[in-house]
Design an enzyme around this catalytic site. Structure first.
Site, short mmCIF file in Angstrom:
data_model
loop_
_atom_site.label_atom_id
_atom_site.label_comp_id
_atom_site.label_asym_id
_atom_site.label_seq_id
_atom_site.Cartn_x
_atom_site.Cartn_y
_atom_site.Cartn_z
N GLU A 126 68.44 -2.55 -72.11
CA GLU A 126 69.53 -2.74 -73.07
C GLU A 126 70.85 -2.80 -72.31
O GLU A 126 70.91 -2.38 -71.15
CB GLU A 126 69.57 -1.56 -74.05
CG GLU A 126 68.32 -1.47 -74.90
CD GLU A 126 68.42 -0.37 -75.94
OE1 GLU A 126 69.46 0.34 -75.96
OE2 GLU A 126 67.47 -0.25 -76.72
N THR A 157 63.54 -11.92 -70.01
CA THR A 157 62.96 -13.10 -69.36
C THR A 157 62.22 -13.97 -70.39
O THR A 157 61.43 -13.45 -71.18
CB THR A 157 62.00 -12.67 -68.24
OG1 THR A 157 62.73 -11.86 -67.33
CG2 THR A 157 61.44 -13.87 -67.49
N GLN A 335 70.12 -16.10 -41.05
CA GLN A 335 70.71 -15.88 -39.72
C GLN A 335 70.10 -16.82 -38.67
O GLN A 335 70.81 -17.37 -37.84
CB GLN A 335 70.48 -14.41 -39.31
CG GLN A 335 71.32 -13.95 -38.13
CD GLN A 335 72.81 -13.90 -38.49
OE1 GLN A 335 73.18 -13.85 -39.65
NE2 GLN A 335 73.65 -13.95 -37.48
N GLU A 362 62.66 -4.68 -63.04
CA GLU A 362 61.46 -3.84 -63.19
C GLU A 362 61.54 -2.56 -62.36
O GLU A 362 60.60 -2.20 -61.65
CB GLU A 362 60.20 -4.64 -62.87
CG GLU A 362 59.89 -5.59 -64.01
CD GLU A 362 58.55 -6.26 -63.85
OE1 GLU A 362 57.57 -5.58 -63.51
OE2 GLU A 362 58.49 -7.48 -64.09
N GLY A 363 62.67 -1.90 -62.45
CA GLY A 363 62.87 -0.65 -61.71
C GLY A 363 63.57 -0.95 -60.40
O GLY A 363 62.97 -1.57 -59.52
N GLN A 366 66.16 1.99 -56.10
CA GLN A 366 66.51 3.43 -56.15
C GLN A 366 65.60 4.15 -57.14
O GLN A 366 65.12 5.25 -56.85
CB GLN A 366 67.99 3.59 -56.54
CG GLN A 366 68.97 3.16 -55.44
CD GLN A 366 68.95 1.65 -55.18
OE1 GLN A 366 68.80 0.84 -56.09
NE2 GLN A 366 69.08 1.27 -53.92
#
Lengths: 378, 265
Positions: A126, A157, A335, A362-363, A366
């Site tokens: 949310e 999604t 690079q 999805e999480g 952290q």
């Protein structure tokens, strides 16, 4: 312990790889640029059986193992992570029903997706509740044989294209996670509005919208599990889907490494290919070892599900490791390409943008560490 | 109708082929294998004909247990059953044609479709031997001429058309400088060229279904075929590395060199 893929696994990997190479890749840059929905690619993928990989045979699916799904999804993500995210979104939306639904609900809400190409969306996040799932403010109020749904879901999604939504809301905010309940919304009932497609940094081929519910009536028989069981269903769904997001990261990183290797072999500086310089070689070597480690960790997390084991810890290892790994590998790939890597004419900057999202959705990386620490400190 | 198609196991054309230092063969470690691309086209054509006329597609491969991978691929594409001729060791084109002849006599197909050649040793002989030994008509290099996606191509009649009475097949062949159309009586042998069709993917449902399709095992001795090679490969060598080009100062020198050194004008 056996690290060999079975004949069927190699065959489905080959099909997914061919599809990614011949169907997704040629149009990946176009869909990244335009942020349009890659319906033509997904239609072809559906014909080949590359959607709804999580659906068991008894509900019309192919009855693949979680590991099978992971093996195929790596190839899709290698083609384009945005397309892959849109292709696995159905699994994410159908998993709560497969986990918490009754047999009748599975036949009603899951089986139709195996018959024709349709999209389903998973609505958990949310505007004010991301990592803090239990802090959600979308409410479900019971009125006779219906619930009344009010609130907003963010970053959904495929939301614009979906015809079915698996939504989590609370029947009692004071109960925090114990008040969360899961319902299935069919079609676009009165009071439901779908916002505009978000202008994202990466994975631009996947459709991302806001859903708003104003007094939306949901029949009680569309509730998955009991009232208050939604949090457990959502967490179990994420245990199931983390291997998929981890392997999406792995697929992106593999694509980046392959581009970096090809470029390093042909780019000449100081009179020789830059692949002959140790500084470049070390970057390529790090890419190879990290990708392999992420893949094995992901395979293990999927294999544990197939063995009926709880995989919360290992799937969180896999998801956070793979997401951070993909960020590092894609950054290093840019690079290796130097100034060209920063240009949109070359393929690697897209991969870097695509990889960033995996550290978030999805999480976040952290939150995965919080989950890991909690499991370790048990 | 019943159509027999072949599925030879060959090195993946995308892998890097290295010749062994002693020239006895190629380095096989780490190589990937595939169904011969021309055979894959044969499988596809067989499936299209059966979709139109009914019947079944039987796929055959010769080799060790590993050829099951290629048989399963053809089964996943939609072939109905597979025949595995279990043979390891050297085999020349006559050995292959001899074994296929016995399989054909056993299976009694109306049509045999093979790749025109396999991309590993590029012999381009098995189809011709097979037709000769069976005493059947043959139409080699079945093909089409244009891009598969062009409107013109989509509207064209297929390159392989079986007659209404199931007794003949009309084949468009690729020949030097154009196309030739031939008609054969069935049963017949057809070999496929590159531009005949674009093979379908093995879909995931197809792969799962292929698991339960039958693979019949045959052995050369049981078929009564002596497969002792009449042809031996004495040496393999990599093509010479390309030499660096030279720069010429002006057009006159270029013309001179093309005349005297390259001898092309």
């Amino acid at each position: 312990m056996d690290f060999q893929l079975t004949d069927e696994q190699r065959a489905l990997q080959e099909t997914a790889r061919k599809y990614a190479r011949e169907v997704i890749r040629p149009k990946a840059a176009y869909y990244d640029e335009t942020a349009q929905f890659p319906l033509d690619l997904i239609e072809k993928g559906f014909e080949l059986g590359l959607l709804n990989l999580a659906v068991p045979a008894e509900y019309g699916g192919l009855g693949l193992s979680h590991l099978d799904g992971v093996i195929a999804t790596e190839e899709l993500a290698w083609g384009c992570a945005g397309v892959a995210t849109s292709m696995i979104a159905n699994d994410l939306a159908l998993l709560p029903i497969l986990i918490g639904g009754t047999d009748e609900q599975k036949r009603r809400f899951v089986t139709p997706f195996t018959k024709e190409l349709k999209f389903a969306s998973f609505g958990l996040t949310e505007p004010g509740a991301g990592s803090d799932v239990a802090g959600m403010s979308t409410t479900l109020r019971r009125e006779g044989d219906h619930y009344v749904l009010n609130g907003q879901k963010q970053f959904i999604t495929n939301g614009e294209h979906a015809s079915q939504y698996t939504v989590f809301a609370t029947t009692d905010r004071s109960k925090r996670h114990k008040g969360i309940t899961c319902v299935v919304i069919e079609g676009r009932p009165k009071g439901m509005t779908v916002g505009k497609h978000e202008n994202k940094m990466g994975q631009r081929a996947s459709n991302t919208v806001t859903l708003t519910f104003e007094d939306v009536r949901v029949p009680v028989e569309n509730r998955i599990g009991e009232e208050g069981e939604g949090f457990r269903i959502a967490m179990e769904t994420l245990d199931n889907s983390r291997p998929l997001t981890a392997i999406v990261a792995t697929g992106i990183a593999r694509a980046a490494m392959e581009h970096a290797i090809d470029y390093a072999k042909q780019r000449q500086q100081f009179g020789r290919p830059i692949a002959e310089f140790q500084g470049i070689q070390f970057m390529l070597a790090d890419m190879g070892m990290q990708i392999q480690a992420a893949r094995l960790l992901t395979y293990q997390s999927a294999w544990m599900l197939d063995q009926g084991q709880k995989n919360t810890l290992v799937s969180s290892y896999a998801k956070s490791f793979a997401a951070d790994m993909a960020m590092k590998v894609t950054t290093d790939a840019v690079q290796v390409f130097g100034g060209y890597g920063y240009m949109k004419e070359y393929p690697v900057e897209k991969l870097m943008r695509d990889a960033k999202l995996i550290q978030i959705y999805e999480g976040t990386s952290q939150v995965q560490r919080i989950v890991i620490a909690r499991e370790l400190l048990r | 109708m019943k159509i027999l198609v072949t599925a030879k196991r060959v090195e993946d054309p995308e892998s890097k082929i290295k010749v062994k230092p002693d020239g006895t063969g190629i380095v096989q470690e780490g190589l990937k294998y595939k169904i011969n691309p021309f055979d894959e086209i044969a499988v596809e054509e067989g499936l299209r004909l059966v979709a139109k006329h009914g019947g079944e597609v039987v796929v055959v491969s010769i080799g060790g247990k590993e050829v099951h991978e290629q048989l399963r691929h053809a089964l996943a594409m939609g072939a109905h059953k597979a025949v595995w001729v279990n043979h390891t060791g050297p085999l020349d084109q006559m050995g292959v044609a001899g074994l296929l002849q016995k399989v054909v006599e056993k299976e009694k197909p109306d049509l045999v479709i093979l790749g025109k050649q396999s991309i590993d040793d590029d012999q381009n002989q098995v189809g011709q031997y097979l037709a000769e030994w069976l005493g059947w008509g043959q139409a080699t290099f079945a093909s089409k001429a244009e891009s598969f996606d062009s409107e013109n191509e989509k509207n064209k009649v297929p390159a392989l058309v079986v007659g209404a009475d199931n007794k003949t097949v009309r084949v468009v062949r690729e020949v030097d400088g154009g196309l030739a159309t031939v008609e054969c009586q069935l049963p017949a042998v057809v070999t496929t060229d590159l531009r005949l069709n674009q093979p379908r993917y093995a879909s995931l449902p197809g792969i799962m279904k292929a698991k339960s399709k039958p693979i019949e095992e045959l052995i050369p001795a049981g078929l009564g075929v002596d497969v002792t090679p009449k042809l031996t490969v004495t040496k393999m060598s990599a093509p010479p590395a390309r030499k660096a080009g030279i720069k010429v100062p002006d057009v006159a020198t270029l013309v001179e060199k093309l005349k005297t050194e390259a001898k092309v004008i």
